[in-house]
Design an enzyme around this catalytic site. Structure first.
Site, mmCIF file in Angstrom:
data_model
loop_
_atom_site.group_PDB
_atom_site.id
_atom_site.type_symbol
_atom_site.label_atom_id
_atom_site.label_comp_id
_atom_site.label_asym_id
_atom_site.label_seq_id
_atom_site.Cartn_x
_atom_site.Cartn_y
_atom_site.Cartn_z
ATOM 1 C CE LYS A 177 -2.041 2.714 2.777
ATOM 2 N NZ LYS A 177 -1.860 3.884 1.885
ATOM 3 N N GLY B 154 6.917 5.002 7.644
ATOM 4 C CA GLY B 154 6.057 6.170 7.808
ATOM 5 C C GLY B 154 6.284 6.802 9.161
ATOM 6 C CB SER B 155 4.386 9.341 10.943
ATOM 7 O OG SER B 155 3.081 8.817 10.940
ATOM 8 C CB ALA C 42 1.305 9.394 14.673
ATOM 9 C CB THR C 43 1.032 5.817 10.742
ATOM 10 O OG1 THR C 43 0.628 7.132 10.360
ATOM 11 C CG2 THR C 43 0.241 4.808 9.938
ATOM 12 C CB CYS D 255 13.119 9.185 7.641
ATOM 13 S SG CYS D 255 14.223 8.238 6.586
HETATM 14 P P1 NAD Z 1 2.261 8.405 7.354
HETATM 15 O O1 NAD Z 1 2.580 7.679 8.614
HETATM 16 O O2 NAD Z 1 1.254 9.480 7.391
HETATM 17 O O3 NAD Z 1 1.782 7.382 6.218
HETATM 18 C C1 NAD Z 1 2.580 6.286 5.851
HETATM 19 C C2 NAD Z 1 1.703 5.226 5.216
HETATM 20 O O4 NAD Z 1 0.795 4.709 6.197
HETATM 21 C C3 NAD Z 1 0.837 5.731 4.072
HETATM 22 O O5 NAD Z 1 0.779 4.739 3.073
HETATM 23 C C4 NAD Z 1 -0.508 5.922 4.733
HETATM 24 O O6 NAD Z 1 -1.597 5.880 3.830
HETATM 25 C C5 NAD Z 1 -0.529 4.739 5.678
HETATM 26 N N1 NAD Z 1 -1.438 4.839 6.814
HETATM 27 C C6 NAD Z 1 -1.950 5.943 7.383
HETATM 28 N N2 NAD Z 1 -2.712 5.605 8.444
HETATM 29 C C7 NAD Z 1 -2.690 4.254 8.531
HETATM 30 C C8 NAD Z 1 -3.272 3.300 9.424
HETATM 31 N N3 NAD Z 1 -4.052 3.675 10.446
HETATM 32 N N4 NAD Z 1 -3.012 1.997 9.232
HETATM 33 C C9 NAD Z 1 -2.202 1.585 8.221
HETATM 34 N N5 NAD Z 1 -1.639 2.439 7.337
HETATM 35 C C10 NAD Z 1 -1.871 3.765 7.492
HETATM 36 O O7 NAD Z 1 3.662 8.966 6.811
HETATM 37 P P2 NAD Z 1 3.939 9.916 5.538
HETATM 38 O O8 NAD Z 1 3.416 11.287 5.837
HETATM 39 O O9 NAD Z 1 3.545 9.250 4.293
HETATM 40 O O10 NAD Z 1 5.533 9.942 5.549
HETATM 41 C C11 NAD Z 1 6.271 10.728 6.425
HETATM 42 C C12 NAD Z 1 6.785 9.936 7.606
HETATM 43 O O11 NAD Z 1 7.464 8.757 7.172
HETATM 44 C C13 NAD Z 1 7.807 10.728 8.387
HETATM 45 O O12 NAD Z 1 7.652 10.504 9.764
HETATM 46 C C14 NAD Z 1 9.112 10.151 7.886
HETATM 47 O O13 NAD Z 1 10.211 10.383 8.731
HETATM 48 C C15 NAD Z 1 8.771 8.701 7.753
HETATM 49 N N6 NAD Z 1 9.705 8.007 6.864
HETATM 50 C C16 NAD Z 1 10.608 7.114 7.396
HETATM 51 C C17 NAD Z 1 11.553 6.486 6.578
HETATM 52 C C18 NAD Z 1 12.571 5.514 7.124
HETATM 53 O O14 NAD Z 1 13.152 4.766 6.352
HETATM 54 N N7 NAD Z 1 12.839 5.482 8.424
HETATM 55 C C19 NAD Z 1 11.552 6.753 5.203
HETATM 56 C C20 NAD Z 1 10.614 7.663 4.704
HETATM 57 C C21 NAD Z 1 9.697 8.278 5.528
#
Ligand code: NAD
Length: 462
Positions: free
Chosen positions: A153, A204-205, A207-208, A264
């Site tokens: 996804k 991702g973040s 929080a997620t 990130c």
């Molecule tokens: P996000 O957490 O908002 O979303 C990430 C993914 O999770 C998306 O596909 C989103 O649709 C999905 N998602 C959202 N809510 C969900 C839920 N309840 N259950 C399952 N999936 C859900 O993050 P973003 O805004 O897309 O990206 C930014 C964040 O990602 C930043 O915190 C960044 O630091 C982090 N990030 C980390 C790395 C790493 O390798 N450590 C790399 C890139 C980005």
């Protein structure tokens, strides 16, 4: 269905389904139906298939880069580099696939004890928006080559390149091996909750990630979760650093020209020794003013746009908070006037000085072009401020002193530390965070093992 935007114009460029739990279930069933054939290929057969997949993706690499650039807002040249890194990761994992082995354990003489690594079956991979095609390739490759099928996804904001990659995967790897679902939190949550998806890899973040942990528990099943999360990464510039080198490092560490700070690993907290503070702050501000912000597809563009209006509003709000809490904007802090008429989500690279470590802009991940310069004089107090963070992804230390370098590398709480370097990542070198920044490492052999589960077999020898 929902609209997908061009970040450089703010206009709709496509629409994709906002998938329901039922539709996510169909994708899982499709993936499940492919596991038998995929696993029957054996590691060598799958590695060969992944190499063919890399070749096929390479043929459309520029197309994928263009889609990501238009959709996500980053310069085309930067997205080309990203797609190539994704292809490189596929080839890396196919190349090392055969190095993954089990063990024989000479515990007793009456039994032969050995272990084998087995795939989970269907793996769910959920990714962030900043490197869409690269993540679709690099984050799925290890899971696939060890014998899992994948339901991916991508971010709701940037799903287009992954859909193209899924078409290629269907042709080259076989139908159902790599599947893409679209949608936001609802589709992601349905994937996590699905009873036959036992392994989730998430980028991702934080929080997620917490929402995923709760959904996972709520599903009533035990699942293996791995997280690659955000950072509020420190760059520590010591008294003996070269000023020009420090200025270069502060700029490069922010990943402005690649993703407008939306990385990130961006070193968004720069702790500068007070003796260099003025020179480094002035130098970084001057260089930021020179960067050319423009449409992502323009070859002259050095900085593109933020991914979405939501991200633009988030950055604006953090900048206002920084001002309100008493930090001073040296440059930036607004949308570029000359691009307002485009409707794109542009924002100037922004440098805050007089930042104290406790301020919001020094504590929270902004994920945009906002850099906080924090002066320091006492190493113990500086280290306390550096580590007083929930995050622990990356850190950089600039010093000419070997002892200082190694001491700080030990004491800084993060999963990856560069000494006299920033934000470079090499395939084969493990990358991952500590604390709220993540649970595992990627881009190394560990990732193969992380997408398998152990089985121990003891054979009675008579
Ligand atoms: P996000 O957490 O908002 O979303 C990430 C993914 O999770 C998306 O596909 C989103 O649709 C999905 N998602 C959202 N809510 C969900 C839920 N309840 N259950 C399952 N999936 C859900 O993050 P973003 O805004 O897309 O990206 C930014 C964040 O990602 C930043 O915190 C960044 O630091 C982090 N990030 C980390 C790395 C790493 O390798 N450590 C790399 C890139 C980005």
């Amino acid at each position: 269905m929902y609209d997908v935007y061009s970040a450089g114009t703010g206009r709709v460029i496509g629409e994709v389904p906002d998938m329901s739990p039922g539709e996510v279930g169909l994708a899982v069933a499709r993936a499940e139906s492919a596991t038998g054939t995929w696993q029957a290929l054996g590691t060598k057969g799958r590695a060969e298939a992944m190499d063919r997949f890399a070749d096929a993706v390479e043929n459309v690499a520029d197309e994928l880069a263009l889609v990501d650039s238009q959709n996500g807002g980053n310069p085309y040249a930067a997205m080309r580099v990203g797609v190539r890194k994704g292809i490189e990761a596929v080839r890396y994992f196919s190349g090392i696939a055969l190095t993954m082995t089990g063990q024989t354990i000479p515990a007793t003489t009456d039994y032969l004890h050995y272990t084998v690594r087995e795939p989970f079956g269907v793996v769910g991979i959920i990714t962030a928006y900043n490197h869409p095609a690269m993540f679709a390739l690099a984050r799925t490759a290890a899971a696939l080559v060890v014998g899992n099928t994948v339901v991916l996804k991508p971010s709701a904001d940037t799903p287009l390149s992954a859909l193209r990659i899924a078409e290629i995967a269907d042709d080259v790897l076989g139908k159902g091996v790599l599947n893409v679902i679209t949608g936001g939190a609802g589709a992601g949550s349905a994937l996590v909750r699905h009873p036959r998806v036992r392994r989730i890899g998430f980028t991702g973040s934080a929080a997620t990630a917490l929402a995923i942990q709760m959904d996972s528990a709520d599903s009533g099943h035990i699942k293996r979760l791995s997280f690659e999360l955000g950072g509020k990464n420190p760059l520590i510039i010591c008294e003996d650093s070269d000023v020009a080198f420090a200025i270069d490092g502060a700029l490069e560490g922010m990943n402005l020209t690649r993703v407008l700070g939306q990385s990130c690993g961006s070193t968004s907290r720069v702790f500068v020794h007070e003796s260099l503070y003025e020179a480094v702050s002035e130098g970084v501000a001057a260089r930021m003013r020179e960067l050319r912000i423009g449409p992502p597809e323009d070859p002259e563009t050095e900085l593109g746009a933020l991914v979405s209006r939501r991200q633009l509003e988030r950055v604006k709000s953090y900048v206002e908070t920084g001002r309100r809490e008493g930090a001073a904007v040296m440059t930036g802090g607004r949308q570029p006037e000359h691009l307002l008429s485009t409707g794109g989500f542009f924002y100037e690279p922004t440098l805050f000085r007089d930042v104290q470590a406790g301020m919001t802009i020094a504590r929270e991940e902004i994920f945009g072009p906002v850099l906080a310069m924090i002066p320091w004089s006492d190493e113990t107090a500086m280290l306390k401020a550096v580590n007083d963070s929930n995050y622990g992804l990356t850190a950089s230390v600039f010093t000419q002193n070997l002892t200082t370098a190694h001491r700080l590398a030990r004491l800084v709480e993060s999963g990856y530390i560069w000494i006299n370097g920033v934000e470079k990542r090499w395939i084969g070198v493990p990358f991952g965070g500590q604390k709220d920044s993540g649970t595992t490492t990627e881009y190394s052999v560990d990732e193969l093992y992380n997408f398998t589960q152990n089985k121990t077999i003891s054979v009675f020898l008579g």
